[in-house]
Design an enzyme around this catalytic site. Structure first.
Site, PDB file in Angstrom:
ATOM      1  N   TRP A   2       0.701  -1.142   0.151  1.00 19.82           N
ATOM      2  CA  TRP A   2      -0.148   0.009  -0.028  1.00 19.82           C
ATOM      3  C   TRP A   2       0.954   1.277   0.064  1.00 19.82           C
ATOM      4  O   TRP A   2       0.461   2.186  -0.706  1.00 19.82           O
ATOM      5  CB  TRP A   2      -0.964   0.025   1.228  1.00 19.82           C
ATOM      6  CG  TRP A   2      -2.167  -1.186   1.127  1.00 19.82           C
ATOM      7  CD1 TRP A   2      -2.193  -2.272   1.918  1.00 19.82           C
ATOM      8  CD2 TRP A   2      -3.000  -1.050  -0.375  1.00 19.82           C
ATOM      9  NE1 TRP A   2      -3.316  -3.004   1.074  1.00 19.82           N
ATOM     10  CE2 TRP A   2      -3.669  -2.354  -0.026  1.00 19.82           C
ATOM     11  CE3 TRP A   2      -3.171  -0.394  -1.348  1.00 19.82           C
ATOM     12  CZ2 TRP A   2      -4.687  -2.790  -0.868  1.00 19.82           C
ATOM     13  CZ3 TRP A   2      -4.289  -0.504  -2.119  1.00 19.82           C
ATOM     14  CH2 TRP A   2      -5.027  -1.909  -2.110  1.00 19.82           C
ATOM     15  N   ASP A  28      -1.073   6.892   6.174  1.00 20.26           N
ATOM     16  CA  ASP A  28      -2.328   5.846   5.855  1.00 20.26           C
ATOM     17  C   ASP A  28      -2.405   5.031   6.919  1.00 20.26           C
ATOM     18  O   ASP A  28      -1.580   3.971   7.361  1.00 20.26           O
ATOM     19  CB  ASP A  28      -1.952   5.151   4.599  1.00 20.26           C
ATOM     20  CG  ASP A  28      -2.909   4.189   4.130  1.00 20.26           C
ATOM     21  OD1 ASP A  28      -4.030   3.899   4.892  1.00 20.26           O
ATOM     22  OD2 ASP A  28      -2.823   3.465   3.172  1.00 20.26           O
ATOM     23  N   LYS A  46     -11.908  -1.430   7.195  1.00 20.28           N
ATOM     24  CA  LYS A  46     -11.085  -2.564   7.657  1.00 20.28           C
ATOM     25  C   LYS A  46     -11.333  -2.435   9.366  1.00 20.28           C
ATOM     26  O   LYS A  46     -11.335  -3.326  10.070  1.00 20.28           O
ATOM     27  CB  LYS A  46      -9.619  -2.066   7.392  1.00 20.28           C
ATOM     28  CG  LYS A  46      -9.211  -2.213   6.140  1.00 20.28           C
ATOM     29  CD  LYS A  46      -7.928  -1.818   5.822  1.00 20.28           C
ATOM     30  CE  LYS A  46      -7.381  -1.899   4.256  1.00 20.28           C
ATOM     31  NZ  LYS A  46      -7.762  -3.247   3.614  1.00 20.28           N
TER      32      LYS A  46
END
Length: 365
Positions: A105, A176, A200
């Site tokens: 990511w 993030d 999530k």
């Protein structure tokens, strides 16, 4: 007596939600607090919805201890849109930004930022298959960087920062936090911007939470497309256009659930218990199960692991599903197995996984 079935849900996202949250949403589905409407049906300009979004923000501020000089936004587009959006808003023309790449990511965030301007890779763990985090001595930052970006927890490779990188004074730290957001206490004042897709750990898919220090809004360039403009979105209270109303409502219920649980310190202790249980099963298997991340970098949220062959891994997933252990197949880009132990996953589910792992090894070892 309940008539519904609940599995042990290890999906990496969208992922498990707290059962009390789902039951409250069910009870309020047709008539939200006497309005005669579902939250899905009400105007985002109504006083009822304004109360929902304002309460969600207040609860988030309380849980994280967000200072007053930070704005909170409930946006759309996922963390993937933020990869480009933060670069567009926070990196002035001609400036460079520093990126720490510790997994899939943060690598994707870097690629998006590279399309829009100058970037500098401070650390890249790809050569070691993203099994570790950088040592402080490896991080040589540009003192003139527009910001430093990192991913707090890599969902796919299962590495998680235990403390924030120390950046040069005056350089904003951008993070993030999608997959370990609200899983543990965080000192927000160390960050210029935090963003997290809710699906999530904080709510359902459809809403992305952005927390930004107010002084950074002065960087937003003129003539920015309005729906990509942090300044406009912050000043509107996330209501410039129709926000993801129902996703915000569910996220608000999750925040209440976390508060009732005792807050983020209490949540962290539960998460640590679950992860230690699963890592112990891996470590005590004599190599039958092999963890991906180095022990000092291990995530408490996402635990990727391998077995001797893909055939054995496929059998593990197949038999686990029959035992109501769902979502244990690894990400398609790396294969293997992965257990995601998000906030809403009960300790009993982690225990059920460990018992299944031991039983599977006895039968197929």
């Amino acid at each position: 007596m309940s008539t519904y079935k609940r599995v042990h849900n290890f999906n990496a996202g969208p992922s498990i939600l707290p059962e009390p949250v789902l039951l409250q949403a069910q009870a309020e589905m047709l008539d939200y607090q006497g309005t005669g409407m579902s939250v899905m049906e009400m105007s985002h300009r109504s006083k009822e919805f304004e109360a929902i979004i304002q309460t969600a923000e207040a609860d988030l501020r309380e849980l994280l201890g967000i200072p007053q000089n930070y704005k909170v936004m409930f946006l759309q587009g996922g963390a993937s849109l933020q990869f480009a959006m933060l670069a567009m808003n926070l990196r002035p023309a001609g400036a460079s930004a520093d990126y720490i790449v510790t997994g899939a990511w943060s690598r994707t965030a870097l690629k998006e930022a590279q399309k829009l301007g100058t970037t500098r890779v401070v650390f890249n763990g790809e050569g070691e298959n993203f099994t570790r985090l950088p040592e402080p001595a490896e991080l040589q930052f540009d003192p003139n960087a527009a910001y430093v970006h990192f991913c707090h927890n890599e969902t796919i490779h299962g590495v998680e920062f235990k403390s924030e990188p120390v950046v040069p004074e005056g350089v904003p730290l951008v993070c993030d936090m999608s997959s370990d957001f609200l899983s543990q206490p965080v000192d927000v004042s160390k960050y210029g911007l935090i963003y997290a897709g809710a699906q999530k750990n904080a709510g359902p898919a459809g809403v992305t939470i952005v927390i930004i220090r107010e002084d950074l809004l002065a960087r937003v360039p003129e003539k920015m497309p309005v729906m990509l403009d942090y300044k406009v979105l912050a000043e509107s209270g996330s209501l410039h256009n129709t926000p993801p109303c129902y996703a915000i409502y569910i996220t608000g219920l999750v925040l209440k659930w976390l508060k009732n649980l005792g807050g983020l310190n209490a949540m962290y202790e539960i998460n640590r218990e679950k992860s230690e249980m699963v890592y112990r099963a891996i470590d005590e298997s004599g190599g039958y199960y092999r963890g991906h991340a180095r022990p000092e970098a291990r995530s408490i949220m996402n635990i990727p692991f391998r077995m001797a062959s893909e055939e054995l891994e496929d059998l593990f997933v197949k038999e686990a599903k029959k035992a109501d252990l769902i979502g244990l197949k690894g990400h398609r880009s790396v294969g293997g197995l992965r257990a995601s132990l998000y906030n809403a996953l009960p300790v009993a589910s982690a225990r059920a996984l460990v018992e299944f792992m031991k039983d599977f090894q006895q039968r197929h070892g």
